[in-house]
Design a protein around this motif. Structure first.
Motif, PDB file in Angstrom:
ATOM      1  N   LEU A  80       2.786 -14.096 -21.721  1.00 34.14           N
ATOM      2  CA  LEU A  80       3.377 -15.497 -22.329  1.00 34.14           C
ATOM      3  C   LEU A  80       3.257 -16.796 -21.142  1.00 34.14           C
ATOM      4  CD1 LEU A  80       6.347 -13.938 -23.951  1.00 34.14           C
ATOM      5  CD2 LEU A  80       4.247 -14.539 -24.885  1.00 34.14           C
ATOM      6  N   GLN A  81       2.624 -16.548 -20.108  1.00 37.46           N
ATOM      7  CA  GLN A  81       2.259 -17.588 -19.250  1.00 37.46           C
ATOM      8  C   GLN A  81       0.744 -18.064 -19.782  1.00 37.46           C
ATOM      9  OE1 GLN A  81       2.880 -16.630 -15.181  1.00 37.46           O
ATOM     10  NE2 GLN A  81       4.954 -15.468 -15.795  1.00 37.46           N
ATOM     11  N   LEU A  82       0.414 -19.410 -19.259  1.00 40.00           N
ATOM     12  CA  LEU A  82      -1.000 -19.714 -19.562  1.00 40.00           C
ATOM     13  C   LEU A  82      -1.341 -20.865 -18.371  1.00 40.00           C
ATOM     14  CD1 LEU A  82      -1.179 -22.696 -22.345  1.00 40.00           C
ATOM     15  CD2 LEU A  82       0.792 -22.435 -20.940  1.00 40.00           C
ATOM     16  N   ILE A  83      -2.869 -20.819 -18.486  1.00 32.18           N
ATOM     17  CA  ILE A  83      -3.372 -22.128 -17.609  1.00 32.18           C
ATOM     18  C   ILE A  83      -3.973 -23.128 -18.597  1.00 32.18           C
ATOM     19  CG2 ILE A  83      -3.547 -20.492 -15.750  1.00 32.18           C
ATOM     20  CD1 ILE A  83      -6.408 -19.963 -16.486  1.00 32.18           C
ATOM     21  N   SER A  84      -4.287 -24.193 -17.945  1.00 35.28           N
ATOM     22  CA  SER A  84      -4.613 -25.331 -18.704  1.00 35.28           C
ATOM     23  C   SER A  84      -6.057 -24.956 -19.403  1.00 35.28           C
ATOM     24  CB  SER A  84      -4.751 -26.584 -18.069  1.00 35.28           C
ATOM     25  OG  SER A  84      -5.609 -26.303 -16.868  1.00 35.28           O
ATOM     26  N   VAL A 106       0.727 -28.661 -18.950  1.00 39.25           N
ATOM     27  CA  VAL A 106       0.401 -28.774 -20.365  1.00 39.25           C
ATOM     28  C   VAL A 106       0.720 -27.314 -21.076  1.00 39.25           C
ATOM     29  CG1 VAL A 106      -1.334 -30.544 -20.109  1.00 39.25           C
ATOM     30  CG2 VAL A 106      -1.924 -28.375 -19.916  1.00 39.25           C
ATOM     31  N   THR A 107       0.689 -27.350 -22.328  1.00 38.42           N
ATOM     32  CA  THR A 107       0.942 -26.188 -23.145  1.00 38.42           C
ATOM     33  C   THR A 107       0.309 -26.398 -24.472  1.00 38.42           C
ATOM     34  OG1 THR A 107       2.253 -24.247 -23.765  1.00 38.42           O
ATOM     35  CG2 THR A 107       3.158 -26.560 -23.975  1.00 38.42           C
ATOM     36  N   THR A 108       0.297 -25.368 -25.286  1.00 40.60           N
ATOM     37  CA  THR A 108      -0.074 -25.267 -26.666  1.00 40.60           C
ATOM     38  C   THR A 108       0.969 -24.955 -27.646  1.00 40.60           C
ATOM     39  OG1 THR A 108      -0.784 -22.833 -26.856  1.00 40.60           O
ATOM     40  CG2 THR A 108      -2.291 -24.827 -26.059  1.00 40.60           C
ATOM     41  N   ASP A 109       0.966 -25.527 -29.026  1.00 38.72           N
ATOM     42  CA  ASP A 109       1.768 -25.068 -29.875  1.00 38.72           C
ATOM     43  C   ASP A 109       1.915 -23.542 -29.998  1.00 38.72           C
ATOM     44  OD1 ASP A 109      -0.699 -25.155 -31.105  1.00 38.72           O
ATOM     45  OD2 ASP A 109      -0.062 -25.823 -33.022  1.00 38.72           O
ATOM     46  N   THR A 110       0.543 -22.749 -29.880  1.00 38.98           N
ATOM     47  CA  THR A 110       0.428 -21.488 -29.987  1.00 38.98           C
ATOM     48  C   THR A 110       1.295 -20.772 -29.004  1.00 38.98           C
ATOM     49  OG1 THR A 110      -1.572 -21.659 -30.718  1.00 38.98           O
ATOM     50  CG2 THR A 110      -0.954 -19.531 -30.696  1.00 38.98           C
ATOM     51  N   LYS A 111       1.070 -21.052 -27.759  1.00 40.20           N
ATOM     52  CA  LYS A 111       2.110 -20.493 -26.717  1.00 40.20           C
ATOM     53  C   LYS A 111       3.452 -20.670 -27.045  1.00 40.20           C
ATOM     54  CE  LYS A 111       0.098 -18.318 -23.722  1.00 40.20           C
ATOM     55  NZ  LYS A 111      -0.544 -16.871 -23.898  1.00 40.20           N
ATOM     56  N   VAL A 112       4.002 -22.081 -26.999  1.00 39.09           N
ATOM     57  CA  VAL A 112       5.357 -22.282 -27.318  1.00 39.09           C
ATOM     58  C   VAL A 112       5.883 -21.351 -28.194  1.00 39.09           C
ATOM     59  CG1 VAL A 112       7.054 -24.111 -27.846  1.00 39.09           C
ATOM     60  CG2 VAL A 112       5.178 -24.664 -26.471  1.00 39.09           C
ATOM     61  N   THR A 113       5.352 -21.148 -29.309  1.00 40.09           N
ATOM     62  CA  THR A 113       5.974 -20.187 -30.605  1.00 40.09           C
ATOM     63  C   THR A 113       6.159 -18.878 -29.973  1.00 40.09           C
ATOM     64  OG1 THR A 113       3.921 -19.911 -31.672  1.00 40.09           O
ATOM     65  CG2 THR A 113       5.265 -21.848 -32.472  1.00 40.09           C
ATOM     66  N   GLN A 114       4.993 -18.707 -29.164  1.00 38.30           N
ATOM     67  CA  GLN A 114       5.208 -17.229 -28.650  1.00 38.30           C
ATOM     68  C   GLN A 114       6.372 -17.029 -27.920  1.00 38.30           C
ATOM     69  OE1 GLN A 114       1.200 -16.386 -27.201  1.00 38.30           O
ATOM     70  NE2 GLN A 114       0.183 -16.150 -29.348  1.00 38.30           N
ATOM     71  N   GLN A 115       6.423 -17.910 -26.896  1.00 41.77           N
ATOM     72  CA  GLN A 115       7.460 -17.928 -26.070  1.00 41.77           C
ATOM     73  C   GLN A 115       8.889 -17.750 -26.426  1.00 41.77           C
ATOM     74  OE1 GLN A 115       5.808 -21.278 -23.863  1.00 41.77           O
ATOM     75  NE2 GLN A 115       5.287 -20.377 -22.151  1.00 41.77           N
ATOM     76  N   ILE A 116       9.016 -18.634 -27.904  1.00 42.80           N
ATOM     77  CA  ILE A 116      10.307 -18.829 -28.540  1.00 42.80           C
ATOM     78  C   ILE A 116      10.561 -17.428 -29.403  1.00 42.80           C
ATOM     79  CG2 ILE A 116      11.387 -19.705 -30.423  1.00 42.80           C
ATOM     80  CD1 ILE A 116      10.062 -22.364 -29.507  1.00 42.80           C
ATOM     81  N   HIS A 117       9.423 -16.766 -29.682  1.00 44.54           N
ATOM     82  CA  HIS A 117       9.736 -15.615 -30.338  1.00 44.54           C
ATOM     83  C   HIS A 117      10.178 -14.437 -29.319  1.00 44.54           C
ATOM     84  CE1 HIS A 117       7.845 -12.621 -33.702  1.00 44.54           C
ATOM     85  NE2 HIS A 117       8.980 -12.299 -33.419  1.00 44.54           N
TER      86      HIS A 117
END
Ligand SMILES: NC(=O)c1ccc[n+]([C@@H]2O[C@H](COP(=O)([O-])OP(=O)(O)OC[C@H]3O[C@@H](n4cnc5c(N)ncnc54)[C@H](OP(=O)(O)O)[C@@H]3O)[C@@H](O)[C@H]2O)c1
Length: 276
Positions: A263-267, A188-199
């Protein structure tokens, strides 16, 4: 705005959607950022960084000619065959202008493999219409020079403003059942993490295939029950849906194209964020 960041002009297709809008908000203070929306919106009509664009009716070249992006981010939904055509046009533009395209893909490109989680170099294989369509676009983009494309494969994305969370809250309010899939193992992931990863991918000029899911795996039913708990919903009606007898994986794990630790995450981070 530093020199490296200020030099890009970014066009987000689908910038009024859940992820497109989160990406717009993340990037707009650092880059000249533009976006498209489909549904009429009086606020956005007045914003000269936004363009109304319908993949079924409009020519994407008109917007490309005005914006002259150096990076395009595709966060669209809509008719699959029309999306394929749009991405053909985008691929031609990206190749001719020597610019870059970031494509939001999905874990569903692996939905026919059920026995294992999937890694970046695994061959895609799907038995869903959605998965097939994402594979078709991925394959088209993978024919471009490698440094001009980033394919971002996402699992289910959650966040306080995500349609998935909204749906859980709505169903609970209306005393309707919330469906869970006990045999489905996913990340799973979050919008916040995805946007930071894209940045980060933009800043560091990264390319290739990225698996942007949590490093741990969860059972769909356990995770949804944890979300319900985090949202403090009392007495929910839960409906267990069994699509197969065996456990099935739908998980995109990173292995080769790793992002930095922060920039990695856990659920669990998703649940903690929902509790705040
Ligand atoms: N959310 C997830 O959990 C998830 C997981 C894996 C992959 N993805 C991928 O991420 C991308 C974005 O997903 P999302 O959840 O953010 O979707 P979303 O909230 O539905 O946003 C989709 C965007 O596409 C626009 N759009 C819809 N139909 C269109 C049409 N006919 N012509 C032009 N634009 C159109 C929408 O415009 P309006 O809002 O103005 O109508 C909106 O800006 C998709 O490609 C999806 O496959 C998402």
């Amino acid at each position: 705005m530093n020199k490296q960041e200020g030099k890009h002009r970014i066009l987000i297709l689908g910038a009024n959607g859940f992820l497109g809008n989160a990406i717009y908000k993340e990037l707009c203070s650092y880059f000249k950022t533009f976006g498209t929306y489909n549904t009429s919106n009086t606020q956005l009509e007045k914003n000269n960084h936004f363009f109304q664009y319908n993949i079924e009716e409009d020519d994407v070249y008109e917007i490309l000619d005005i914006v002259k992006p150096t990076i395009i981010i595709s966060a669209l939904r809509g008719d699959f065959s029309k999306q394929v055509i749009v991405h053909q046009h985008l691929a031609e533009y990206v190749f001719t202008k020597k610019i870059k395209l970031l494509f939001l893909s999905s874990a569903n490109v692996f939905d026919a493999y059920s026995k294992y989680p999937s890694y970046e170099t695994d061959k895609t294989y799907s038995n869903s219409i959605y998965g097939h369509f994402k594979i078709k676009i991925e394959n088209m983009l993978l024919r471009l020079p490698k440094n001009q494309v980033a394919i971002l494969r996402l699992p289910m994305v959650f966040g306080s403003k995500s349609p998935r969370i909204y749906e859980i809250i709505q169903h609970a309010k209306e005393k309707e059942p919330i469906e869970v899939f006990p045999n489905l193992i996913m990340n799973v992931t979050t919008d916040t993490k995805v946007t930071q990863q894209i940045h980060y991918i933009i800043n560091r000029n990264k390319s290739g295939i990225f698996h942007l899911g949590s490093s741990d795996l969860v059972h769909h039913d356990d995770f949804f029950k944890d979300i319900i708990k985090s949202l403090k919903i009392e007495n929910p009606i839960i409906k267990q849906v069994y699509t197969t007898n065996d456990e099935r994986y739908l998980a995109v794990l990173p292995k080769y194209n790793l992002l930095p630790k922060n920039l990695q995450l856990i659920s669990q981070e998703i649940l903690t964020a929902l509790e705040l």
